[in-house]
Design an enzyme around this catalytic site. Structure first.
Site, PDB file in Angstrom:
ATOM      1  N   SER A 178      46.166 -15.079   7.961  1.00 59.85           N
ATOM      2  CA  SER A 178      45.789 -16.370   8.060  1.00 59.85           C
ATOM      3  C   SER A 178      46.537 -17.275   9.135  1.00 59.85           C
ATOM      4  CB  SER A 178      45.575 -17.227   6.648  1.00 59.85           C
ATOM      5  OG  SER A 178      46.947 -17.116   6.225  1.00 59.85           O
TER       6      SER A 178
ATOM      7  N   TYR B 157      47.739 -16.141  11.950  1.00 65.75           N
ATOM      8  CA  TYR B 157      47.130 -15.642  13.026  1.00 65.75           C
ATOM      9  C   TYR B 157      45.942 -16.360  13.333  1.00 65.75           C
ATOM     10  CZ  TYR B 157      45.469 -12.529  16.562  1.00 65.75           C
ATOM     11  OH  TYR B 157      45.299 -11.993  18.106  1.00 65.75           O
ATOM     12  N   ASP B 158      45.214 -16.147  12.365  1.00 63.35           N
ATOM     13  CA  ASP B 158      43.705 -16.739  12.422  1.00 63.35           C
ATOM     14  C   ASP B 158      43.782 -18.350  12.816  1.00 63.35           C
ATOM     15  OD1 ASP B 158      42.566 -14.581  11.941  1.00 63.35           O
ATOM     16  OD2 ASP B 158      42.152 -15.143   9.755  1.00 63.35           O
TER      17      ASP B 158
ATOM     18  N   SER C  61      41.861  18.235  33.309  1.00 66.41           N
ATOM     19  CA  SER C  61      41.713  18.775  32.001  1.00 66.41           C
ATOM     20  C   SER C  61      43.022  19.510  31.506  1.00 66.41           C
ATOM     21  CB  SER C  61      40.660  19.262  31.355  1.00 66.41           C
ATOM     22  OG  SER C  61      40.321  20.511  32.198  1.00 66.41           O
ATOM     23  N   LEU C  62      43.210  20.235  30.614  1.00 66.25           N
ATOM     24  CA  LEU C  62      44.237  21.047  30.429  1.00 66.25           C
ATOM     25  C   LEU C  62      43.787  22.617  30.097  1.00 66.25           C
ATOM     26  CD1 LEU C  62      46.027  18.834  27.748  1.00 66.25           C
ATOM     27  CD2 LEU C  62      46.930  19.482  30.288  1.00 66.25           C
TER      28      LEU C  62
ATOM     29  N   GLU D 242      53.697  16.525  22.752  1.00 64.11           N
ATOM     30  CA  GLU D 242      53.135  15.556  22.266  1.00 64.11           C
ATOM     31  C   GLU D 242      51.978  16.011  21.355  1.00 64.11           C
ATOM     32  OE1 GLU D 242      51.373  13.695  25.674  1.00 64.11           O
ATOM     33  OE2 GLU D 242      53.553  13.234  26.737  1.00 64.11           O
TER      34      GLU D 242
ATOM     35  N   LYS E 143      48.326  16.435  20.479  1.00 66.35           N
ATOM     36  CA  LYS E 143      46.887  16.291  21.207  1.00 66.35           C
ATOM     37  C   LYS E 143      46.086  15.535  20.556  1.00 66.35           C
ATOM     38  CE  LYS E 143      43.840  19.185  23.769  1.00 66.35           C
ATOM     39  NZ  LYS E 143      42.617  18.466  23.606  1.00 66.35           N
TER      40      LYS E 143
ATOM     41  N   ASP F 145      42.725  13.800  19.107  1.00 62.45           N
ATOM     42  CA  ASP F 145      41.457  14.283  19.257  1.00 62.45           C
ATOM     43  C   ASP F 145      40.494  13.081  19.419  1.00 62.45           C
ATOM     44  OD1 ASP F 145      39.269  16.082  19.522  1.00 62.45           O
ATOM     45  OD2 ASP F 145      39.198  16.740  17.228  1.00 62.45           O
TER      46      ASP F 145
ATOM     47  N   TYR G 147      49.258   8.295  27.190  1.00 59.21           N
ATOM     48  CA  TYR G 147      50.054   9.670  27.447  1.00 59.21           C
ATOM     49  C   TYR G 147      50.376   9.826  28.671  1.00 59.21           C
ATOM     50  CZ  TYR G 147      45.388  11.439  27.693  1.00 59.21           C
ATOM     51  OH  TYR G 147      44.218  11.713  28.296  1.00 59.21           O
TER      52      TYR G 147
ATOM     53  N   LYS H  27      46.780  24.836  21.036  1.00 66.41           N
ATOM     54  CA  LYS H  27      45.971  24.424  19.989  1.00 66.41           C
ATOM     55  C   LYS H  27      46.450  24.717  18.722  1.00 66.41           C
ATOM     56  CE  LYS H  27      42.557  22.736  21.117  1.00 66.41           C
ATOM     57  NZ  LYS H  27      41.246  23.035  22.068  1.00 66.41           N
TER      58      LYS H  27
ATOM     59  N   CYS I  97       8.773  26.361  -7.794  1.00 64.97           N
ATOM     60  CA  CYS I  97      10.314  26.493  -8.225  1.00 64.97           C
ATOM     61  C   CYS I  97      10.366  28.189  -7.745  1.00 64.97           C
ATOM     62  CB  CYS I  97      10.625  26.486  -9.683  1.00 64.97           C
ATOM     63  SG  CYS I  97      12.051  27.184 -10.134  1.00 64.97           S
TER      64      CYS I  97
ATOM     65  N   CYS J 234      10.943  30.155 -11.301  1.00 67.61           N
ATOM     66  CA  CYS J 234       9.988  30.443 -12.445  1.00 67.61           C
ATOM     67  C   CYS J 234       8.590  30.103 -11.890  1.00 67.61           C
ATOM     68  CB  CYS J 234      10.170  29.512 -13.681  1.00 67.61           C
ATOM     69  SG  CYS J 234       9.754  27.941 -13.188  1.00 67.61           S
TER      70      CYS J 234
ATOM     71  N   CYS K 183      12.451  21.254 -10.468  1.00 71.78           N
ATOM     72  CA  CYS K 183      11.371  22.040 -11.049  1.00 71.78           C
ATOM     73  C   CYS K 183      11.036  21.311 -12.684  1.00 71.78           C
ATOM     74  CB  CYS K 183      11.894  23.477 -11.563  1.00 71.78           C
ATOM     75  SG  CYS K 183      11.333  24.420 -12.576  1.00 71.78           S
TER      76      CYS K 183
ATOM     77  N   CYS L  11      12.663  26.955 -17.480  1.00 74.66           N
ATOM     78  CA  CYS L  11      13.033  27.668 -16.385  1.00 74.66           C
ATOM     79  C   CYS L  11      13.951  28.418 -16.468  1.00 74.66           C
ATOM     80  CB  CYS L  11      12.955  26.937 -15.186  1.00 74.66           C
ATOM     81  SG  CYS L  11      13.660  27.577 -13.794  1.00 74.66           S
TER      82      CYS L  11
HETATM   83  S1  IVH Z   1      47.562  15.075  29.214  1.00 75.53           S
HETATM   84  C1  IVH Z   1      46.932  16.689  33.266  1.00 75.53           C
HETATM   85  N1  IVH Z   1      48.364  14.401  26.644  1.00 75.53           N
HETATM   86  O1  IVH Z   1      43.151  16.485  25.988  1.00 75.53           O
HETATM   87  C2  IVH Z   1      47.183  16.209  31.747  1.00 75.53           C
HETATM   88  N2  IVH Z   1      46.042  15.115  27.195  1.00 75.53           N
HETATM   89  O2  IVH Z   1      42.140  18.934  26.897  1.00 75.53           O
HETATM   90  C3  IVH Z   1      46.013  15.385  31.255  1.00 75.53           C
HETATM   91  N3  IVH Z   1      44.592  14.574  25.269  1.00 75.53           N
HETATM   92  O3  IVH Z   1      41.403  15.262  28.623  1.00 75.53           O
HETATM   93  C4  IVH Z   1      46.050  15.195  29.855  1.00 75.53           C
HETATM   94  N4  IVH Z   1      46.098  13.964  23.908  1.00 75.53           N
HETATM   95  O4  IVH Z   1      41.739  13.636  26.573  1.00 75.53           O
HETATM   96  C5  IVH Z   1      47.351  14.758  27.783  1.00 75.53           C
HETATM   97  N5  IVH Z   1      49.143  13.806  24.565  1.00 75.53           N
HETATM   98  C6  IVH Z   1      48.134  14.160  25.386  1.00 75.53           C
HETATM   99  C7  IVH Z   1      46.717  14.451  24.949  1.00 75.53           C
HETATM  100  C8  IVH Z   1      45.958  14.573  25.911  1.00 75.53           C
HETATM  101  C9  IVH Z   1      44.834  14.332  24.110  1.00 75.53           C
HETATM  102  C10 IVH Z   1      43.314  15.062  25.723  1.00 75.53           C
HETATM  103  C11 IVH Z   1      43.115  14.375  26.960  1.00 75.53           C
HETATM  104  C12 IVH Z   1      42.466  15.692  27.856  1.00 75.53           C
HETATM  105  C13 IVH Z   1      42.075  16.712  26.779  1.00 75.53           C
HETATM  106  C14 IVH Z   1      42.345  17.971  27.363  1.00 75.53           C
END
Ligand code: IVH
Length: 660
Positions: free
Chosen positions: A33, A35-36, A81-82, A112, A114, A116, A221, A310, A404, A407, A422, A427
């Site tokens: 409140s 903050y508001d 991507s990874l 770190e 990962k 989702d 990240y 993973k 059914c 039966c 049924c 039954c």
């Molecule tokens: S680093 C070149 N760090 O995973 C490295 N990615 O499977 C780029 N992700 O596209 C990604 N947590 O969306 C990195 N701690 C983390 C992450 C992370 C989730 C996702 C990210 C990436 C995907 C690849």
């Protein structure tokens, strides 16, 4: 005017600070409140003097108009991507490749979680958030700036006025996901299959007003490009730099000097991730030093200096071979998925409940589909949804049978109900489910009466319903296959024993639709015995809190059914206990002793009678048993003693409240 401008600036900086405390550090200093109040003050000022509005004003997070479509953003550096490792061996193989290129055995690694969610890039120019984009194909993404501005843990500006790109994962915490799906269910919309889809769907809203209500969060990240004299020398310091600029960094990131430590981190989170408020699907391992990263480079889409290690998947894809029907105790037709068996986190799943026809429609599940499955709450097999892109055209729409499957009687779906039923009370499938329910743990708990035996007894005609169990003879049972002297004896013993189960268990065991263990307990409390319950009018039942008209209706119609009444009659003949335990009524003042001192405004005798009527005692002097000293006008020495002895002292008013 100068003063107003200063106040606006002060408010903005205050609000941004408290926003940071709340959403990034998760440790607010002021109440919502308060903050508001500050927020409203700034909003009012800005309304009066629009020239005071700045792009990073906390009032500007939400409120951008909906878009027709998203623009395209070309990334200055591609978002890679990874590569994945699914085992320690694969992780070691990755390290070996790194060692081979670096010609070094020793180098630090950052671990770190990962997240989702959805990868995003945020661009700050001169300290202001100017653009935010999705990863897209890595080279070009969608411009979702307006939506990202609504994510409260993303700073709209940074203090040092620098220009750089930061990358991170936007995600929806489990709680937000649950709320969102509940809301969608209430509105009759299909739910999202998982938090990741929900986060992606929320970020792809053309109306940022919708995104603003989705409880999205971010962990950054990586630092992308950066216009700075001396960039940090390694990834871990880059994360610290980002943190100091107000970005949200995952607190569990660690710096490791050996691969064994990485394995330990993975082992730990493989187990503990279920306690996190968000979903993770592995860990990300990164070579720390930037010069080492440069030396390693990348292979097209993936950097060689990083790998996603993973967690074993809790989700799998398999084929939906068919949809079967189970007929339940009350005649409900319960559809279930017959799946090509698949291992999910080490447990083989071959079937999963599908609730009802609407559920199947809402999820757009078709027979023959490839479907994603998991174990809800890590236990119950569940079909998440079809992989629509893998359809080949031969998939079939599911329809509930008209008759059914057990039966052959007519199937109906009553208005306002989700289930098909049924209509044949006789039954055999229903009969079996009812007997199974009767003998189950929560019910009469008859040990040795498994599903097979129940089915066998029904098939052989030895029982027609649950009450017949009490009239089984030793000979009947000995004639059955695989029943020896000993097991028959044990069974008869547990049948006998079950006759004395508490009233609430018997009520539950009857299997009245909508009456679960909790409601059974309430009913057992409200009614002396089965006859009283059987005669209860719907109005009477509805008076009981937590029993709605629907449940009341089910109870009444259960006891109007001839067959059910006969069953109860037979239970009575078998001497099954159909009433409450003798309940001793405890009075409110039982065990309490009162001593009076001084004059009350009514005769002492009256006061003493009040105490006795409520089960209490009256003492003439203070002892260790005294609970209360009642203090009247001009009390004597007892008052002082009571104070010394720490006895509770109450006045006349309090006494009247206690004694009713
Ligand atoms: S680093 C070149 N760090 O995973 C490295 N990615 O499977 C780029 N992700 O596209 C990604 N947590 O969306 C990195 N701690 C983390 C992450 C992370 C989730 C996702 C990210 C990436 C995907 C690849």
């Amino acid at each position: 005017m100068e003063e107003v401008r200063k106040r606006a600036e002060e408010l903005r900086s205050l609000l941004n600070y408290h926003n940071y405390r709340y959403y990034v550090l998760d440790s607010p200093e002021i109440s919502d409140s308060e903050y508001d109040k500050l927020f409203r003050e700034l909003k009012d000022l800005e309304q009066k003097y629009p020239e005071l509005i700045t792009p990073d004003s906390p009032t500007r997070r939400v409120g951008a108009p909906p878009l027709k479509e998203f623009g395209i953003v070309r990334h200055r550096l591609p978002l890679l991507s990874l590569d994945n490792a699914f085992s320690y061996e694969e992780l070691l193989a990755w390290r070996k490749r790194v060692v081979g290129i670096l010609k070094k055995e020793e180098f630090d690694l950052v671990c770190e979680l990962k997240m989702d969610g959805v990868a995003v890039a945020l661009i700050y120019e001169g300290g202001l958030l100017t653009r935010g984009a999705t990863r897209g194909d890595g080279w070009e993404g969608e411009d979702i700036t307006q939506n990202l501005r609504t994510v409260r843990s993303i700073p709209l500006s940074v203090k040092d006025g620098s220009s750089f790109e930061v990358r991170g994962e936007v995600f929806l915490p489990r709680e937000g996901f649950k709320k969102l799906n509940e809301e969608r269910e209430r509105e009759g919309l299909p739910g999202f299959a998982n938090p990741r889809n929900a986060a992606a769907g929320s970020l792809r809203q053309l109306d940022p007003g919708v995104t603003a209500h989705r409880f999205l969060d971010i962990y950054t990240y990586a630092l992308g490009w950066s216009e700075r004299e001396t960039p940090p020398p390694d990834h871990f310091s880059a994360l610290a730099l980002l943190e100091s600029r107000g970005f949200k960094i995952n607190p569990y990131n660690i710096l490791c000097s050996s691969i064994e430590e990485v394995e330990k981190f993975h082992q730990r989170w493989k187990e503990e991730r279920k306690n996190l408020p968000y979903e993770t699907d592995g860990i990300v391992v990164k070579v720390n030093r930037f010069d080492f990263q440069d030396a390693l480079g990348s292979t097209g889409h993936e950097p060689r200096w990083s790998i996603a290690y993973k967690f074993p998947s809790k989700e799998a894809v398999t084929r939906l071979l068919d949809i079967g029907i189970n007929v339940g105790r009350t005649g409900n037709l319960n559809p279930y998925a017959i799946l090509e068996p698949v291992s999910v986190g080490g447990v083989v799943i071959g079937s999963a409940g599908l609730h009802n026809e609407d559920y199947i429609r809402a999820k757009d599940i078709k027979i023959g589909d490839r479907v994603a499955v998991h174990r809800a709450g890590e236990v119950i097999p569940e079909v998440i949804g079809p992989i629509v892109s893998e359809r080949r055209g031969g998939e079939r729409e599911f329809a509930m049978p008209q008759t059914c499957p057990v039966c052959g009687a007519k199937v109906v779906r009553l208005p306002g109900e989700a289930m098909h039923r049924c209509t044949n009370a006789a039954c055999p499938a229903q009969a079996l489910e009812r007997v199974k329910h009767f003998v189950s743990r929560g019910g009469m708990d008859i040990e040795g009466m498994g599903e097979k035996l129940c089915a066998h007894l029904l098939r052989e005609g030895l029982i027609k319903n649950a009450s017949d169990i009490y009239f089984l003879s030793k000979e009947d049972l000995l004639n059955l296959e695989r029943m020896g002297e000993k097991s028959v004896q044990n069974l008869l013993l547990s049948v006998e024993e079950s006759k004395g189960r508490p009233f609430q268990k018997v009520i539950f065991a009857l299997g009245i639709p909508q009456v679960g263990e909790e409601t059974a307990e309430i009913l057992a409390h409200e009614f002396e015995n089965m006859d009283e319950l059987a005669l209860a009018a719907p109005e009477e039942l509805s008076l009981i809190p937590t029993i709605g008209p629907k449940v009341a209706g089910e109870i009444v119609s259960f006891f109007r059914n001839e067959g059910n009444l006969k069953l109860i009659q037979k239970l009575k003949e078998a001497k099954v206990k159909l009433s409450q335990e003798e309940r001793r009524i405890t009075l409110p003042l039982e065990g309490k002793e009162f001593v009076f001192s001084g004059e009350l405004s009514f005769p002492r005798k009256e006061a003493e009678e009040k105490v006795k009527a409520q089960g209490g005692r009256v003492g003439s002097s203070l002892t260790s048993r005294t609970t209360y000293l009642v203090q009247g006008k001009s009390p004597g020495s007892k008052l002082r003693r009571a104070q010394e002895e720490d006895i509770t002292i109450i006045d006349e008013q309090e006494f009247l409240r206690l004694s009713g």
